[in-house]
Enzyme design. Structure first.
Site, PDB file in Angstrom:
ATOM      1  N   ASP A 175      80.238 -10.008  32.920  1.00 52.65           N
ATOM      2  CA  ASP A 175      81.541 -10.643  33.099  1.00 52.65           C
ATOM      3  C   ASP A 175      82.650  -9.602  33.058  1.00 52.65           C
ATOM      4  O   ASP A 175      83.602  -9.643  33.847  1.00 52.65           O
ATOM      5  CB  ASP A 175      81.743 -11.698  32.017  1.00 52.65           C
ATOM      6  CG  ASP A 175      83.005 -12.527  32.238  1.00 52.65           C
ATOM      7  OD1 ASP A 175      83.373 -12.742  33.411  1.00 52.65           O
ATOM      8  OD2 ASP A 175      83.604 -12.958  31.246  1.00 52.65           O
ATOM      9  N   ARG A 220      92.350 -17.735  47.135  1.00 57.32           N
ATOM     10  CA  ARG A 220      92.475 -17.357  45.730  1.00 57.32           C
ATOM     11  C   ARG A 220      91.133 -17.034  45.083  1.00 57.32           C
ATOM     12  O   ARG A 220      91.081 -16.645  43.919  1.00 57.32           O
ATOM     13  CB  ARG A 220      93.145 -18.492  44.941  1.00 57.32           C
ATOM     14  CG  ARG A 220      94.604 -18.752  45.321  1.00 57.32           C
ATOM     15  CD  ARG A 220      95.160 -19.943  44.559  1.00 57.32           C
ATOM     16  NE  ARG A 220      95.034 -19.754  43.117  1.00 57.32           N
ATOM     17  CZ  ARG A 220      94.642 -20.702  42.274  1.00 57.32           C
ATOM     18  NH1 ARG A 220      94.306 -21.909  42.733  1.00 57.32           N
ATOM     19  NH2 ARG A 220      94.577 -20.463  40.981  1.00 57.32           N
TER      20      ARG A 220
END
Length: 257
Positions: A175, A220
């Site tokens: 992550d 986005r």
């Protein structure tokens, strides 16, 4: 304060003319006032940002790094910008990102957002004082290839199954690294989805490479692929895909939108 000193000089100068002060006394007074001026800090030397301008970079080599970790680090450092014998800078394809401010100022538009983050604030992977106990890593980005690689060494506190790295620690690093690349390319982002496939257990204390690359950008949304391998890339430990969504930080600058 400067106005008061100037008025005082004028008063003393007037007293010298009116009362006939001798030159020696006036020189002594003048020297005293000169020393007062020296105590006033020029505006150019007053820091506009109250935190250290040179915070500690936790991605620099330290004594806990194994020879394998240092070798991988040296390999990618050699591919970064370097100064040749003539003092000229040679452009390399890779760039090392420092650890402070969560590397956010290196993201697109992040130079402004980084000013809202104190130097003491950092990703929790950097918060343990004991070097080598948890996450030791350094991230290099390649802007042209839209990719990055992280050299990661796991510490003793990351143990899951005996002798192996906890899956949650691996997910944390995935992550972190994929988010670093997404932020570098797209600006401020948040993780929307993270899919991980664990292929082989990772030995505790081992050094691995975390490769991340841009898959695509849709408005986005930024899609990143990732794989975790041994340093010689002969063994695959983990594969992952990640989705990040760009976020608005306008409220930090007083915008209501």
């Amino acid at each position: 304060m400067l106005g008061q000193i100037a008025r005082r000089l004028g008063q003393l100068h007037g007293q010298q003319i009116c009362n006939g002060l001798n030159g020696v006394r006036f020189k002594e007074t003048h020297r005293h006032l000169q020393s007062s001026f020296k105590t006033v800090r020029p505006i150019s030397t007053i820091p506009l940002w109250p935190f250290s301008s040179r915070p500690r970079d936790f991605s620099q080599p330290n004594s806990s790094w194994s020879p394998e970790m240092r070798k991988a680090y040296d390999h990618y450092i050699a591919l970064c910008d370097t100064d040749n014998e003539n003092g000229e800078k040679t452009k390399g394809p890779w760039r090392k990102l420092p650890s402070y401010n969560r590397s956010i100022k290196y993201a697109t538009g992040g130079i402004h957002l980084s000013k809202f983050i104190q130097a003491e604030n950092r990703l929790f992977t950097r918060s343990v004082k004991e070097q080598g106990a948890t996450f030791e890593y350094v991230v290099f980005v390649n802007k042209e290839e839209k990719s990055c690689v992280c050299v990661f060494q796991s510490g003793r506190l990351l143990e899951g199954a005996p002798g192996h790295v906890h899956g949650g620690a691996i997910a944390t690093m995935i992550d972190t690294v994929t988010g670093t690349l997404a932020g570098y390319l797209s600006g401020p982002i948040m993780t929307a989805n993270l899919n991980i496939d664990y292929r082989n257990p990772m030995p505790l204390g081992s050094v691995v490479l975390i490769h991340s690359a841009l898959d695509r950008i849709e408005r986005r949304k930024t899609f990143i692929t990732c794989k975790v391998t041994s340093t010689d890339e002969s063994k695959l430990y983990t594969e992952a895909t990640a989705l990040f969504v760009s976020i608005s930080v306008g409220h930090l600058f007083g915008s209501r939108n």
